[in-house]
Design a protein around this motif. Structure first.
Motif, short mmCIF file in Angstrom:
data_model
loop_
_atom_site.label_atom_id
_atom_site.label_comp_id
_atom_site.label_asym_id
_atom_site.label_seq_id
_atom_site.Cartn_x
_atom_site.Cartn_y
_atom_site.Cartn_z
N VAL A 154 19.19 55.18 31.00
CA VAL A 154 19.44 54.77 32.39
C VAL A 154 20.05 55.92 33.17
O VAL A 154 19.66 56.20 34.31
CB VAL A 154 20.36 53.53 32.44
CG1 VAL A 154 20.77 53.23 33.88
CG2 VAL A 154 19.66 52.31 31.84
N PHE A 155 21.01 56.63 32.55
CA PHE A 155 21.62 57.79 33.21
C PHE A 155 20.57 58.82 33.58
O PHE A 155 20.57 59.38 34.68
CB PHE A 155 22.67 58.42 32.29
CG PHE A 155 22.99 59.85 32.63
CD1 PHE A 155 23.74 60.16 33.76
CD2 PHE A 155 22.52 60.90 31.84
CE1 PHE A 155 24.01 61.48 34.09
CE2 PHE A 155 22.79 62.22 32.17
CZ PHE A 155 23.54 62.50 33.30
N CYS A 156 19.64 59.09 32.65
CA CYS A 156 18.61 60.10 32.87
C CYS A 156 17.66 59.74 34.02
O CYS A 156 16.99 60.63 34.56
CB CYS A 156 17.80 60.32 31.60
SG CYS A 156 18.71 61.16 30.27
N THR A 157 17.59 58.46 34.37
CA THR A 157 16.68 58.04 35.43
C THR A 157 17.39 57.79 36.76
O THR A 157 16.75 57.44 37.75
CB THR A 157 15.95 56.74 35.02
OG1 THR A 157 16.91 55.71 34.76
CG2 THR A 157 15.10 56.97 33.78
N THR A 158 18.72 57.99 36.79
CA THR A 158 19.46 57.77 38.04
C THR A 158 19.30 58.98 38.96
O THR A 158 19.07 60.11 38.49
CB THR A 158 20.96 57.57 37.76
OG1 THR A 158 21.48 58.73 37.09
CG2 THR A 158 21.18 56.33 36.91
N PRO A 159 19.43 58.78 40.26
CA PRO A 159 19.39 59.91 41.21
C PRO A 159 20.45 60.96 40.89
O PRO A 159 20.23 62.16 41.11
CB PRO A 159 19.66 59.23 42.56
CG PRO A 159 19.18 57.84 42.38
CD PRO A 159 19.52 57.49 40.95
N PHE A 160 21.60 60.50 40.37
CA PHE A 160 22.67 61.43 40.00
C PHE A 160 22.14 62.50 39.05
O PHE A 160 22.46 63.69 39.19
CB PHE A 160 23.82 60.66 39.34
CG PHE A 160 25.01 61.51 38.99
CD1 PHE A 160 26.10 61.61 39.83
CD2 PHE A 160 25.04 62.23 37.79
CE1 PHE A 160 27.20 62.41 39.50
CE2 PHE A 160 26.14 63.03 37.45
CZ PHE A 160 27.21 63.11 38.32
#
Length: 223
Positions: A154-160
Motif C-alpha cells: 500500500v505504501f508503494c502505491t501511495t502518492p507519497f
C-alpha cells in the motif's frame, strides 16, 4: 535462569550492580547535556521521555504481561523512528510507521516463539511466556507477516512514494516478500528467532535481501 541471556554481563556477574547503576546515571546525565546543548525540539525530547518511561515500566514489571509486553517492545522501534525524523526534520509516510510497527511486532513474536520452542526459560521467570503457546504465536506471526507485506505494498502505491521514488518503487516489495518468507522459514522450520539480530546477520539469504532492497532504493532515489 535463561539459557542464553545468563551470559550477558550483568546477569553473569561480569558487571556489578553498582557499576551498572553508575553507568546508567552517567549515560542519563550525558543524554540530558546533549539535549540541552543540541537544541532539540520539545517534540524530540518528548519522544525520549516516553521511550525512557516505557522501558523503565517494562523492566519493572510490564514485561510479564502477555500481549502488552509485545506492543511495548514493538513501540520502541516506532518511537526511535519518530525521534530520528523529528531531529532531522524528515516527513514520514503514515504507512512506513505502520510497517515499522508491524515488522517489529513480528520480530518480537518470533523471539517469544524461540524462547518457547528452544526451552530457553524453563522456569518461566518471564511470566508472560505462560500466556503463550506455539499455536497462538504461529497464528499471530502469520497475521503480522501478511499485514506487514500488505501495508508495504500500500505504501508503494501511495502518492507519497510514487512522487518521490517513481512507480518503480513497487519493485522493492519483491525483496520485502522474499525477506518475510525467509524469516518465516527460519523461525518455523529451523526454529530460530530468539535472537533476531544474530539470525539476520548469519543468514545469507536475508543479507542478500536487505542489500538488494537498499541498493534498489538508492537507485530509485538518485537515478
Amino acid at each position: 535462569q535463561h539459557a542464553k541471556k545468563k551470559s550477558r554481563p550483568l546477569a553473569s556477574g561480569a558487571v556489578s550492580t553498582n557499576a551498572a547503576l553508575f553507568l546508567f546515571i552517567t549515560l542519563l546525565t550525558t543524554l540530558a547535556v546533549i539535549c540541552v546543548y543540541s537544541n532539540l525540539s520539545l517534540m524530540s525530547v518528548a519522544f525520549l521521555v516516553v521511550y525512557f518511561i516505557l522501558n523503565t515500566a517494562y523492566s519493572f514489571g510490564l514485561k510479564h504481561v502477555p500481549i502488552l509486553e509485545l506492543f511495548i517492545v514493538g513501540s520502541g522501534f516506532i518511537i526511535r523512528l519518530l525521534f530520528g525524523a523529528s531531529v532531522f526534520g524528515v516527513i514520514l509516510s503514515s504507512w512506513i510507521i505502520v510497517c515499522t510497527g508491524l515488522l517489529s511486532l513480528m520480530l518480537v513474536v518470533g523471539k517469544r516463539r524461540g524462547d518457547l520452542v528452544q526451552k530457553n526459560d524453563v522456569t518461566m521467570r518471564r511470566r508472560s511466556l505462560i500466556g503463550y503457546n506455539l499455536a497462538f504465536l504461529d497464528q499471530l506471526n502469520t497475521f503480522l507477516a501478511t499485514a506487514t507485506f500488505t501495508s508495504y505494498v500500500v505504501f508503494c502505491t501511495t502518492p507519497f512514494a510514487t512522487e518521490r521514488f517513481g512507480e518503480a518503487v513497487l519493485i522493492t516489495s519483491g525483496f520485502v516478500l522474499f525477506g518475510i518468507c525467509t524469516y518465516m522459514k527460519l523461525i518455523l522450520f529451523e526454529e530460530n528467532g530468539d535472537d533476531p539480530t544474530t539470525m539476520i546477520l548469519a543468514d545469507k539469504s536475508l543479507n542478500f535481501t536487505i542489500f538488494g532492497w537498499l541498493i534498489t532504493f538508492i537507485i530509485l532515489i538518485y537515478h
